[in-house]
Design a protein around this motif. Structure first.
Motif, PDB file in Angstrom:
ATOM      1  N   ALA A  85       0.828  -1.203   0.000  1.00 35.22           N
ATOM      2  CA  ALA A  85       0.000   0.000   0.000  1.00 35.22           C
ATOM      3  C   ALA A  85       0.868   1.261   0.000  1.00 35.22           C
ATOM      4  O   ALA A  85       0.547   2.242  -0.681  1.00 35.22           O
ATOM      5  N   MET A  86       1.962   1.247   0.742  1.00 33.33           N
ATOM      6  CA  MET A  86       2.846   2.412   0.773  1.00 33.33           C
ATOM      7  C   MET A  86       3.507   2.632  -0.588  1.00 33.33           C
ATOM      8  O   MET A  86       3.716   3.772  -1.000  1.00 33.33           O
ATOM      9  N   GLN A  87       3.807   1.544  -1.302  1.00 33.38           N
ATOM     10  CA  GLN A  87       4.379   1.680  -2.639  1.00 33.38           C
ATOM     11  C   GLN A  87       3.369   2.326  -3.586  1.00 33.38           C
ATOM     12  O   GLN A  87       3.709   3.208  -4.360  1.00 33.38           O
ATOM     13  N   LYS A  94       4.263  10.670  -6.351  1.00 35.50           N
ATOM     14  CA  LYS A  94       5.196  11.049  -7.421  1.00 35.50           C
ATOM     15  C   LYS A  94       4.431  11.509  -8.656  1.00 35.50           C
ATOM     16  O   LYS A  94       4.796  12.507  -9.289  1.00 35.50           O
ATOM     17  N   TYR A  95       3.376  10.791  -9.010  1.00 37.36           N
ATOM     18  CA  TYR A  95       2.558  11.154 -10.172  1.00 37.36           C
ATOM     19  C   TYR A  95       1.951  12.542  -9.993  1.00 37.36           C
ATOM     20  O   TYR A  95       2.002  13.375 -10.890  1.00 37.36           O
ATOM     21  N   ARG A  96       1.401  12.802  -8.827  1.00 32.32           N
ATOM     22  CA  ARG A  96       0.764  14.093  -8.572  1.00 32.32           C
ATOM     23  C   ARG A  96       1.774  15.240  -8.602  1.00 32.32           C
ATOM     24  O   ARG A  96       1.476  16.323  -9.088  1.00 32.32           O
ATOM     25  N   LYS A  97       2.975  14.984  -8.070  1.00 33.94           N
ATOM     26  CA  LYS A  97       4.007  16.034  -8.086  1.00 33.94           C
ATOM     27  C   LYS A  97       4.451  16.328  -9.513  1.00 33.94           C
ATOM     28  O   LYS A  97       4.667  17.474  -9.865  1.00 33.94           O
ATOM     29  N   THR A  98       4.588  15.279 -10.322  1.00 28.53           N
ATOM     30  CA  THR A  98       4.977  15.462 -11.722  1.00 28.53           C
ATOM     31  C   THR A  98       3.885  16.225 -12.463  1.00 28.53           C
ATOM     32  O   THR A  98       4.171  17.147 -13.224  1.00 28.53           O
ATOM     33  N   LYS A  99       2.659  15.844 -12.224  1.00 27.87           N
ATOM     34  CA  LYS A  99       1.510  16.502 -12.865  1.00 27.87           C
ATOM     35  C   LYS A  99       1.465  17.977 -12.468  1.00 27.87           C
ATOM     36  O   LYS A  99       1.208  18.847 -13.302  1.00 27.87           O
ATOM     37  N   LYS A 100       1.718  18.264 -11.207  1.00 33.09           N
ATOM     38  CA  LYS A 100       1.685  19.632 -10.688  1.00 33.09           C
ATOM     39  C   LYS A 100       2.798  20.477 -11.323  1.00 33.09           C
ATOM     40  O   LYS A 100       2.594  21.641 -11.661  1.00 33.09           O
TER      41      LYS A 100
END
Length: 103
Positions: A85-87, A94-100
Motif C-alpha cells: 500500500a505504501m508503494q 510522485k505522479y501528482r508532483k509530476t503533474k503539478k
C-alpha cells in the motif's frame, strides 16, 4: 505506537539543556502532555512540530518527517499489505508532483 519523533524530540531537548516544563510552556501545553508526546503516547499537532523544530534549532523537515513516519507506521503496523500500500501511495504522490510541475 511508533515513537521515532518522540525519541528524537527528547534527545534534542536534552541536547539543548531544556526541561520539559520549559518546552511545554512555550507550546502552551502542560508538562505531562509533552512527556506523553516524547513517549509516543500522544501525537503532537503539526503546528507544534514546526514550533518544536524552531525551539530545538533543527529543520522543519527533520521533525516533520519523523512525525509523519510515526503516523504512517501507527496506521499500517498491523496490516499485511502495508508495504504494498505504501508503494502504491508513493507512486501516486510522485505522479501528482509530476503533474503539478507540468502545469
Amino acid at each position: 505506537m511508533a515513537n521515532q519523533f518522540g525519541e528524537r524530540l527528547k534527545q534534542l531537548r536534552e541536547q539543548n539543556n531544556l526541561l520539559q516544563r520549559q518546552v511545554a510552556s512555550i507550546l502552551e501545553i502542560d508538562t505531562p502532555m509533552l512527556s506523553k508526546i516524547e513517549r509516543g503516547e500522544r501525537k503532537a499537532k503539526k503546528e507544534q512540530v514546526i514550533q518544536l523544530a524552531r525551539i530545538m534549532k533543527v529543520s522543519n523537515d527533520e521533525l516533520l518527517t519523523l512525525w509523519l513516519a510515526d503516523q504512517i507506521i501507527d496506521v499500517t503496523k498491523d496490516e499485511d499489505l502495508a508495504l504494498k500500500a505504501m508503494q502504491v501511495a508513493e507512486d501516486e504522490i510522485k505522479y501528482r508532483k509530476t503533474k503539478k510541475k507540468n502545469k
